[in-house]
Design a protein around this motif. Structure first.
Motif, PDB file in Angstrom:
ATOM      1  N   PRO A 145       0.754  -1.365  -0.177  1.00 42.94           N
ATOM      2  CA  PRO A 145       0.284  -0.321  -0.008  1.00 42.94           C
ATOM      3  C   PRO A 145       0.816   1.387   0.162  1.00 42.94           C
ATOM      4  CG  PRO A 145       0.237  -1.426   2.131  1.00 42.94           C
ATOM      5  CD  PRO A 145       1.230  -2.126   0.887  1.00 42.94           C
ATOM      6  N   ARG A 146       0.913   2.228  -0.689  1.00 44.51           N
ATOM      7  CA  ARG A 146       1.004   3.414  -0.425  1.00 44.51           C
ATOM      8  C   ARG A 146       1.490   4.505   0.509  1.00 44.51           C
ATOM      9  NH1 ARG A 146       0.336   7.082  -6.002  1.00 44.51           N
ATOM     10  NH2 ARG A 146      -1.450   6.444  -5.537  1.00 44.51           N
ATOM     11  N   SER A 147       2.331   4.736   0.957  1.00 42.71           N
ATOM     12  CA  SER A 147       2.164   5.772   1.943  1.00 42.71           C
ATOM     13  C   SER A 147       2.920   7.085   1.956  1.00 42.71           C
ATOM     14  CB  SER A 147       2.714   4.984   3.524  1.00 42.71           C
ATOM     15  OG  SER A 147       4.494   4.889   3.145  1.00 42.71           O
ATOM     16  N   ARG A 148       3.185   6.982   0.684  1.00 42.23           N
ATOM     17  CA  ARG A 148       3.525   8.236   0.007  1.00 42.23           C
ATOM     18  C   ARG A 148       2.705   8.595  -1.674  1.00 42.23           C
ATOM     19  NH1 ARG A 148       9.220   9.809   2.207  1.00 42.23           N
ATOM     20  NH2 ARG A 148       8.978   9.188   4.613  1.00 42.23           N
ATOM     21  N   ILE A 149       2.401   9.943  -2.138  1.00 50.20           N
ATOM     22  CA  ILE A 149       2.657  10.394  -2.858  1.00 50.20           C
ATOM     23  C   ILE A 149       3.352  11.006  -3.989  1.00 50.20           C
ATOM     24  CG2 ILE A 149       0.584  10.632  -4.839  1.00 50.20           C
ATOM     25  CD1 ILE A 149      -1.117   9.661  -3.023  1.00 50.20           C
ATOM     26  N   THR A 150       3.459  10.900  -5.012  1.00 47.93           N
ATOM     27  CA  THR A 150       4.610  12.398  -5.079  1.00 47.93           C
ATOM     28  C   THR A 150       4.515  12.741  -6.842  1.00 47.93           C
ATOM     29  OG1 THR A 150       6.593  11.514  -3.901  1.00 47.93           O
ATOM     30  CG2 THR A 150       7.190  13.097  -5.451  1.00 47.93           C
ATOM     31  N   VAL A 151       4.033  13.873  -6.611  1.00 51.66           N
ATOM     32  CA  VAL A 151       3.744  14.323  -7.947  1.00 51.66           C
ATOM     33  C   VAL A 151       4.683  15.479  -8.312  1.00 51.66           C
ATOM     34  CG1 VAL A 151       2.294  15.811  -9.157  1.00 51.66           C
ATOM     35  CG2 VAL A 151       1.575  14.093  -8.093  1.00 51.66           C
ATOM     36  N   GLY A 152       5.835  15.557  -9.298  1.00 54.23           N
ATOM     37  CA  GLY A 152       6.765  17.022  -9.246  1.00 54.23           C
ATOM     38  C   GLY A 152       7.190  16.544  -8.138  1.00 54.23           C
ATOM     39  N   LYS A 153       7.334  17.935  -7.583  1.00 48.71           N
ATOM     40  CA  LYS A 153       8.381  18.220  -6.379  1.00 48.71           C
ATOM     41  C   LYS A 153       7.446  17.833  -5.177  1.00 48.71           C
ATOM     42  CE  LYS A 153      11.568  21.197  -8.529  1.00 48.71           C
ATOM     43  NZ  LYS A 153      12.423  22.488  -8.575  1.00 48.71           N
ATOM     44  N   LEU A 154       5.917  17.828  -4.970  1.00 48.23           N
ATOM     45  CA  LEU A 154       5.363  17.651  -4.297  1.00 48.23           C
ATOM     46  C   LEU A 154       4.556  16.304  -3.955  1.00 48.23           C
ATOM     47  CD1 LEU A 154       2.872  18.893  -2.583  1.00 48.23           C
ATOM     48  CD2 LEU A 154       1.666  18.757  -4.204  1.00 48.23           C
ATOM     49  N   MET A 155       5.193  15.716  -2.489  1.00 45.34           N
ATOM     50  CA  MET A 155       5.115  15.185  -1.347  1.00 45.34           C
ATOM     51  C   MET A 155       4.088  15.321  -0.696  1.00 45.34           C
ATOM     52  SD  MET A 155       5.813  12.936   0.720  1.00 45.34           S
ATOM     53  CE  MET A 155       6.874  13.966   1.969  1.00 45.34           C
ATOM     54  N   LEU A 156       3.540  13.929  -0.382  1.00 47.32           N
ATOM     55  CA  LEU A 156       2.602  13.885   0.246  1.00 47.32           C
ATOM     56  C   LEU A 156       1.976  12.360   1.081  1.00 47.32           C
ATOM     57  CD1 LEU A 156      -0.570  14.693   2.022  1.00 47.32           C
ATOM     58  CD2 LEU A 156      -1.397  13.798   0.071  1.00 47.32           C
ATOM     59  N   ASP A 157       3.116  12.566   2.077  1.00 48.67           N
ATOM     60  CA  ASP A 157       2.650  11.181   2.937  1.00 48.67           C
ATOM     61  C   ASP A 157       1.542  10.519   3.506  1.00 48.67           C
ATOM     62  OD1 ASP A 157       3.257   9.695   5.698  1.00 48.67           O
ATOM     63  OD2 ASP A 157       5.259   9.854   5.712  1.00 48.67           O
ATOM     64  N   LEU A 158       0.914   9.961   3.255  1.00 44.54           N
ATOM     65  CA  LEU A 158      -0.634   9.683   3.862  1.00 44.54           C
ATOM     66  C   LEU A 158      -0.680   9.269   5.205  1.00 44.54           C
ATOM     67  CD1 LEU A 158      -1.332   7.812   0.843  1.00 44.54           C
ATOM     68  CD2 LEU A 158      -2.417  10.149   1.334  1.00 44.54           C
ATOM     69  N   ASP A 159       0.565   8.571   5.860  1.00 44.10           N
ATOM     70  CA  ASP A 159       0.547   8.336   7.497  1.00 44.10           C
ATOM     71  C   ASP A 159       0.579   9.341   8.401  1.00 44.10           C
ATOM     72  OD1 ASP A 159       0.534   5.887   6.517  1.00 44.10           O
ATOM     73  OD2 ASP A 159       3.124   5.301   6.577  1.00 44.10           O
ATOM     74  N   THR A 160       1.556  10.255   8.064  1.00 39.17           N
ATOM     75  CA  THR A 160       1.634  11.773   8.993  1.00 39.17           C
ATOM     76  C   THR A 160       0.619  13.146   8.472  1.00 39.17           C
ATOM     77  OG1 THR A 160       3.090  12.574   7.567  1.00 39.17           O
ATOM     78  CG2 THR A 160       3.684  11.104   9.608  1.00 39.17           C
ATOM     79  N   ARG A 161       0.188  13.182   7.532  1.00 33.39           N
ATOM     80  CA  ARG A 161      -0.290  14.182   6.704  1.00 33.39           C
ATOM     81  C   ARG A 161       0.394  15.275   6.459  1.00 33.39           C
ATOM     82  NH1 ARG A 161      -3.516  12.442  10.628  1.00 33.39           N
ATOM     83  NH2 ARG A 161      -4.229  14.303  11.791  1.00 33.39           N
ATOM     84  N   GLN A 162       1.648  14.544   5.996  1.00 30.46           N
ATOM     85  CA  GLN A 162       2.235  15.721   6.109  1.00 30.46           C
ATOM     86  C   GLN A 162       2.770  15.895   4.859  1.00 30.46           C
ATOM     87  OE1 GLN A 162       3.848  17.061   8.852  1.00 30.46           O
ATOM     88  NE2 GLN A 162       5.182  18.758   7.895  1.00 30.46           N
ATOM     89  N   ALA A 163       1.909  17.422   3.960  1.00 31.38           N
ATOM     90  CA  ALA A 163       2.909  18.053   2.301  1.00 31.38           C
ATOM     91  C   ALA A 163       4.053  18.341   3.057  1.00 31.38           C
ATOM     92  CB  ALA A 163       1.550  18.615   2.176  1.00 31.38           C
ATOM     93  N   SER A 164       4.493  18.011   2.038  1.00 31.84           N
ATOM     94  CA  SER A 164       5.499  19.443   1.544  1.00 31.84           C
ATOM     95  C   SER A 164       6.474  19.845   0.153  1.00 31.84           C
ATOM     96  CB  SER A 164       7.171  17.729   2.467  1.00 31.84           C
ATOM     97  OG  SER A 164       7.861  17.477   1.502  1.00 31.84           O
ATOM     98  N   CYS A 165       7.463  20.780  -0.117  1.00 33.60           N
ATOM     99  CA  CYS A 165       7.631  20.704  -1.143  1.00 33.60           C
ATOM    100  C   CYS A 165       8.998  21.968  -1.111  1.00 33.60           C
ATOM    101  CB  CYS A 165       6.355  21.692  -2.675  1.00 33.60           C
ATOM    102  SG  CYS A 165       7.018  21.788  -3.511  1.00 33.60           S
ATOM    103  N   GLY A 166      10.453  21.313  -1.767  1.00 28.71           N
ATOM    104  CA  GLY A 166      11.294  21.455  -1.094  1.00 28.71           C
ATOM    105  C   GLY A 166      11.378  22.020   0.579  1.00 28.71           C
TER     106      GLY A 166
END
Length: 234
Positions: A126-147
């Motif tokens: 199961p995916r715990s992270r989704i990445t689109v370009g420089k944007l990353m979403l951690d589904l476990d911690t609900r932390q979104a980050s970019c740079g």
């Protein structure tokens, strides 16, 4: 311990492969014909099948075809003396992961086998992270980050962002978002989608500076993450 099924009618080759794979830490099952192979591949299902083509009661192609049509999720590697391109192409077209020509080096076989097992495991996890370009979403911690920018999202904001990331570059309608995220709750209207889009835009505002996608409104179609164009259009 990963179970490997060896389908090979030559008793000497079958024995050598079985002993070698057991020494590498695998659990090994064996079959000498199509009928035995199909039975052994289901109780329990192995992580991979090493499959000869020439079998006394049919072809390894028949085994491969039957397994894939039945939804077999493991890796299938043909081991065959047939070295014509059309033979390899046919094997791969039937759903095999690899085609190894006899004679082969055992160490290479093990290395390729482990690679395919790893790929299968990663694909099924199961995916715990989704990445689109420089944007990353951690589904476990609900932390979104970019740079260097990051934002902690609420569970609903994380679900909304994940839905938009899964549809990068394509508008997602208010109705589709509502049906997936809020329809089961009752007592809410489509306006809740606009409210959460606003929340998400606010938390993602700093991402644009680091090359993150823009969250845009596509008139008459819905909302979309857009890799090009950092502006947030209303």
């Amino acid at each position: 311990m990963t179970r490997i099924l060896i389908v090979e009618d030559d008793i000497d080759i079958r024995g050598l492969l079985a002993r070698g794979l057991e020494a590498e830490g695998f659990e090994v099952g064996t079959a000498a014909c199509v009928d035995e192979a199909l039975k052994a591949a289901h109780d329990p299902a192995p992580g991979a099948v090493l499959l000869d083509i020439n079998l006394p009661d049919g072809s390894g192609h028949d085994v491969c075809r039957s397994l894939r049509e039945g939804g077999f999720p493991g890796a299938i590697l043909f081991l065959s003396a047939r070295d014509e391109i059309r033979d390899r192409a046919e094997g791969l077209a039937l759903g095999a992961d690899d085609y190894i020509i006899k004679p082969f080096e055992f160490d290479e076989l093990v290395a390729r086998l482990r690679t395919h097992l790893m790929r299968r495991e990663q694909a099924e996890a199961p995916r715990s992270r989704i990445t689109v370009g420089k944007l990353m979403l951690d589904l476990d911690t609900r932390q979104a980050s970019c740079g260097e920018a990051s934002a902690r999202l609420t569970p609903r904001e994380a679900d909304l962002l994940a839905m938009l990331m899964e549809n990068i570059g394509k508008p997602v309608s208010r109705a589709d978002i509502f049906d997936r995220l809020w329809a089961s709750q009752g007592g809410l209207s489509l306006n809740v989608v606009d409210v959460y889009i606003g929340y998400l835009r606010s938390k993602m505002a700093d991402f644009v500076r680091y090359g993150g996608p823009g969250l845009v409104t596509v008139r008459g179609k819905g909302f979309m993450l857009e890799l090009r164009g950092p502006d947030f259009r209303q």
